[in-house]
Design a protein around this motif. Structure first.
Motif, PDB file in Angstrom:
ATOM      1  N   ILE A 251      85.489  71.001  34.147  1.00  0.00           N
ATOM      2  CA  ILE A 251      83.976  70.709  33.934  1.00  0.00           C
ATOM      3  C   ILE A 251      83.629  69.661  35.382  1.00  0.00           C
ATOM      4  O   ILE A 251      82.576  69.741  35.866  1.00  0.00           O
ATOM      5  CB  ILE A 251      83.651  70.179  32.664  1.00  0.00           C
ATOM      6  CG1 ILE A 251      83.491  71.336  31.796  1.00  0.00           C
ATOM      7  CG2 ILE A 251      82.133  69.530  32.710  1.00  0.00           C
ATOM      8  CD1 ILE A 251      83.147  71.215  30.436  1.00  0.00           C
ATOM      9  N   VAL A 252      84.618  68.631  35.517  1.00  0.00           N
ATOM     10  CA  VAL A 252      84.228  67.955  36.418  1.00  0.00           C
ATOM     11  C   VAL A 252      84.317  68.494  37.697  1.00  0.00           C
ATOM     12  O   VAL A 252      83.548  68.241  38.774  1.00  0.00           O
ATOM     13  CB  VAL A 252      85.400  66.722  36.511  1.00  0.00           C
ATOM     14  CG1 VAL A 252      85.414  65.773  37.728  1.00  0.00           C
ATOM     15  CG2 VAL A 252      85.185  65.766  35.239  1.00  0.00           C
TER      16      VAL A 252
ATOM     17  N   GLY B  29      76.125  60.307  32.021  1.00  0.00           N
ATOM     18  CA  GLY B  29      76.906  60.431  30.818  1.00  0.00           C
ATOM     19  C   GLY B  29      76.825  59.170  30.118  1.00  0.00           C
ATOM     20  O   GLY B  29      76.978  58.094  30.456  1.00  0.00           O
TER      21      GLY B  29
ATOM     22  N   ASN C 131      81.147  59.930  23.417  1.00  0.00           N
ATOM     23  CA  ASN C 131      81.291  60.734  24.847  1.00  0.00           C
ATOM     24  C   ASN C 131      82.123  59.877  25.833  1.00  0.00           C
ATOM     25  O   ASN C 131      81.642  59.560  27.195  1.00  0.00           O
ATOM     26  CB  ASN C 131      79.991  60.752  25.330  1.00  0.00           C
ATOM     27  CG  ASN C 131      79.725  61.730  26.586  1.00  0.00           C
ATOM     28  OD1 ASN C 131      80.548  62.755  26.809  1.00  0.00           O
ATOM     29  ND2 ASN C 131      78.785  61.299  27.335  1.00  0.00           N
TER      30      ASN C 131
ATOM     31  N   ASN D  68      80.895  70.225  38.451  1.00  0.00           N
ATOM     32  CA  ASN D  68      79.934  69.328  38.722  1.00  0.00           C
ATOM     33  C   ASN D  68      80.017  68.804  40.057  1.00  0.00           C
ATOM     34  O   ASN D  68      79.079  68.530  40.868  1.00  0.00           O
ATOM     35  CB  ASN D  68      79.757  68.203  37.734  1.00  0.00           C
ATOM     36  CG  ASN D  68      79.415  69.055  36.489  1.00  0.00           C
ATOM     37  OD1 ASN D  68      78.433  69.871  36.333  1.00  0.00           O
ATOM     38  ND2 ASN D  68      79.422  68.326  35.297  1.00  0.00           N
TER      39      ASN D  68
ATOM     40  N   ILE E 178      82.721  66.917  26.734  1.00  0.00           N
ATOM     41  CA  ILE E 178      83.307  67.718  27.963  1.00  0.00           C
ATOM     42  C   ILE E 178      84.891  67.898  27.695  1.00  0.00           C
ATOM     43  O   ILE E 178      85.369  68.680  28.575  1.00  0.00           O
ATOM     44  CB  ILE E 178      83.117  67.325  29.327  1.00  0.00           C
ATOM     45  CG1 ILE E 178      83.786  66.088  29.671  1.00  0.00           C
ATOM     46  CG2 ILE E 178      81.426  67.344  29.613  1.00  0.00           C
ATOM     47  CD1 ILE E 178      83.795  65.758  31.121  1.00  0.00           C
TER      48      ILE E 178
ATOM     49  N   GLY F 124      82.660  62.462  28.493  1.00  0.00           N
ATOM     50  CA  GLY F 124      81.575  62.645  29.647  1.00  0.00           C
ATOM     51  C   GLY F 124      81.371  61.279  30.504  1.00  0.00           C
ATOM     52  O   GLY F 124      81.187  61.224  31.654  1.00  0.00           O
TER      53      GLY F 124
ATOM     54  N   GLY G 182      84.079  61.312  32.974  1.00  0.00           N
ATOM     55  CA  GLY G 182      83.639  62.369  34.135  1.00  0.00           C
ATOM     56  C   GLY G 182      82.809  61.932  34.904  1.00  0.00           C
ATOM     57  O   GLY G 182      82.923  62.140  36.215  1.00  0.00           O
TER      58      GLY G 182
ATOM     59  N   SER H 128      76.040  69.620  30.862  1.00  0.00           N
ATOM     60  CA  SER H 128      77.285  70.483  30.809  1.00  0.00           C
ATOM     61  C   SER H 128      77.768  69.895  29.659  1.00  0.00           C
ATOM     62  O   SER H 128      78.212  68.633  29.365  1.00  0.00           O
ATOM     63  CB  SER H 128      78.061  70.218  32.144  1.00  0.00           C
ATOM     64  OG  SER H 128      78.270  68.874  32.604  1.00  0.00           O
TER      65      SER H 128
ATOM     66  N   MET I 149      76.742  65.049  31.493  1.00  0.00           N
ATOM     67  CA  MET I 149      78.164  65.249  30.878  1.00  0.00           C
ATOM     68  C   MET I 149      78.206  64.787  29.480  1.00  0.00           C
ATOM     69  O   MET I 149      78.175  63.479  29.425  1.00  0.00           O
ATOM     70  CB  MET I 149      79.267  64.870  31.725  1.00  0.00           C
ATOM     71  CG  MET I 149      79.586  65.729  32.987  1.00  0.00           C
ATOM     72  SD  MET I 149      80.827  65.134  34.016  1.00  0.00           S
ATOM     73  CE  MET I 149      79.989  64.057  34.962  1.00  0.00           C
TER      74      MET I 149
END
Ligand SMILES: [Zn+2]
Length: 336
Positions: free
Chosen positions: A317-318, A151, A166, A321, A229, A169, A172, A288, A226
């Motif tokens: 989302i985490v 990310g 980000n 993944n 997210i 991400g 994440g 994602s 990511m």
């Protein structure tokens, strides 16, 4: 899209995909515009729900893994990264106090504190500062493959912004590393906070080049990216890849239905984030990302701030993944 409009008509617009028909040959377009376009055939394009396979039962071990995701910790990682100032790689300067440098240092320290081997993968020297990806590794069993989770930590450069794009991400990536630090994995785990994404994916292209040269890339079997997210209103996640990996994307969608409240959509073809260099290298890779039909109104603006974000959505989302990682490698909890 505006710049291309005098030379084209839009024939398809859905999700993150825009297809245009050019009114003159690509070679006759101004080079600045042409470099942002690529030819696509209609068969490569899909934007819609992931295919529904037969209903399977959730695996209790995967549920135990995903239950370890901590939304407050995830938010904390994102907060620290967001509040480093201006994180654009272009703003690296003589001062070691640049936000980009501070975010790199913070992420490197966080990985080290979790017990990973940390490398500053630097690829651009500027006077007193360097542009680097932060790479954290843990070796698996001999002869195993590697799973790479990435990310980007840079932003377009507004002060204490880029929370969704980000910091979310890269937080994440840290949260996945934190949860997985409690497990032994058969395959190597590689976590990357990429730099320079907003300046043409410079960090991820440099990473692919370096890993290819060292031979490490040949062992990378899957890549998870990511990017953005944490802003969402409808619970839809986009899983973006290229057509050759659409079966992988549908399988990821199945994991989303099994282990999260997310509604998985598939988006093809891939563009514009750190999954692209890995896809170009032929590695099964997906991005994602929040639902692009209803994405943050503060995209690439100064208002991309923490208070606009949903950590319940980002946590899911985490979890997704992590479930994907668990589906690709055997994980054994470490004894405390
Ligand atoms: Zn981004």
């Amino acid at each position: 899209m505006e710049e291309i409009s005098p030379f084209s008509t839009t024939v398809y617009s859905a999700g993150r995909t825009r297809l245009v028909k050019l009114s003159l040959p690509l070679a006759e377009l101004p080079r600045e515009l042409a470099k942002n376009l690529r030819p696509v055939s209609p068969g490569e394009v899909y934007n819609g729900p992931a295919a529904k396979g037969e209903q399977k039962a959730a695996d209790p071990d995967v549920l135990a893994l995903t239950a370890k995701v901590d939304g407050r910790r995830l938010m904390g990682y994102a907060e620290t990264i967001t509040l480093t100032g201006k994180r654009s790689a272009a703003q690296l300067d003589l001062s070691a106090a640049s936000g980009n440098r501070q975010a790199m240092d913070h992420i490197a320290g966080a990985f080290a504190g979790m017990g990973y081997a940390v490398e500053r993968q630097c690829y651009k020297d500027r006077k007193a500062d360097k542009e680097c990806n932060i790479v954290a590794r843990r070796a698996g069993q001999p002869g195993g493959k590697a799973i790479l989770i990435i990310g980007h930590m840079d932003s377009v450069g507004y002060e204490n912004a880029g929370a969704d794009d980000n910091a979310s991400g890269s937080a994440g990536v840290l949260e996945m590393a934190k949860v997985l630090s409690g497990y032994r994995s058969d395959h190597d785990l590689i976590f990357i906070a990429a730099n320079g994404e907003e300046n043409g994916l410079t960090g991820s292209y440099a990473c692919v080049k370096k890993m290819k040269a060292s031979g490490e890339l040949a062992r990378v079997a899957w890549v998870i990216n990511m990017d953005m997210i944490a802003w969402n209103r409808d619970g839809v996640i986009e899983i973006e890849t290229n057509k050759e990996f659409s079966a992988l994307a549908d399988w990821v969608g199945e994991q989303a239905r099994l282990y999260t409240r997310l509604q998985p959509h598939i988006a093809m073809p891939a563009w514009g984030s750190d999954h692209v260099p890995f896809l170009e290298a032929g590695i099964p890779t997906y991005l994602s990302i929040e639902h692009w039909d209803d994405h943050t109104p503060c995209y690439h603006q100064a208002c991309d701030k923490l208070e606009t974000l949903s950590w319940d959505y980002a946590s899911d989302i985490v979890r997704l993944n992590l479930a994907v990682v668990a589906g690709k490698t055997r994980l054994t909890p470490l004894k405390l």
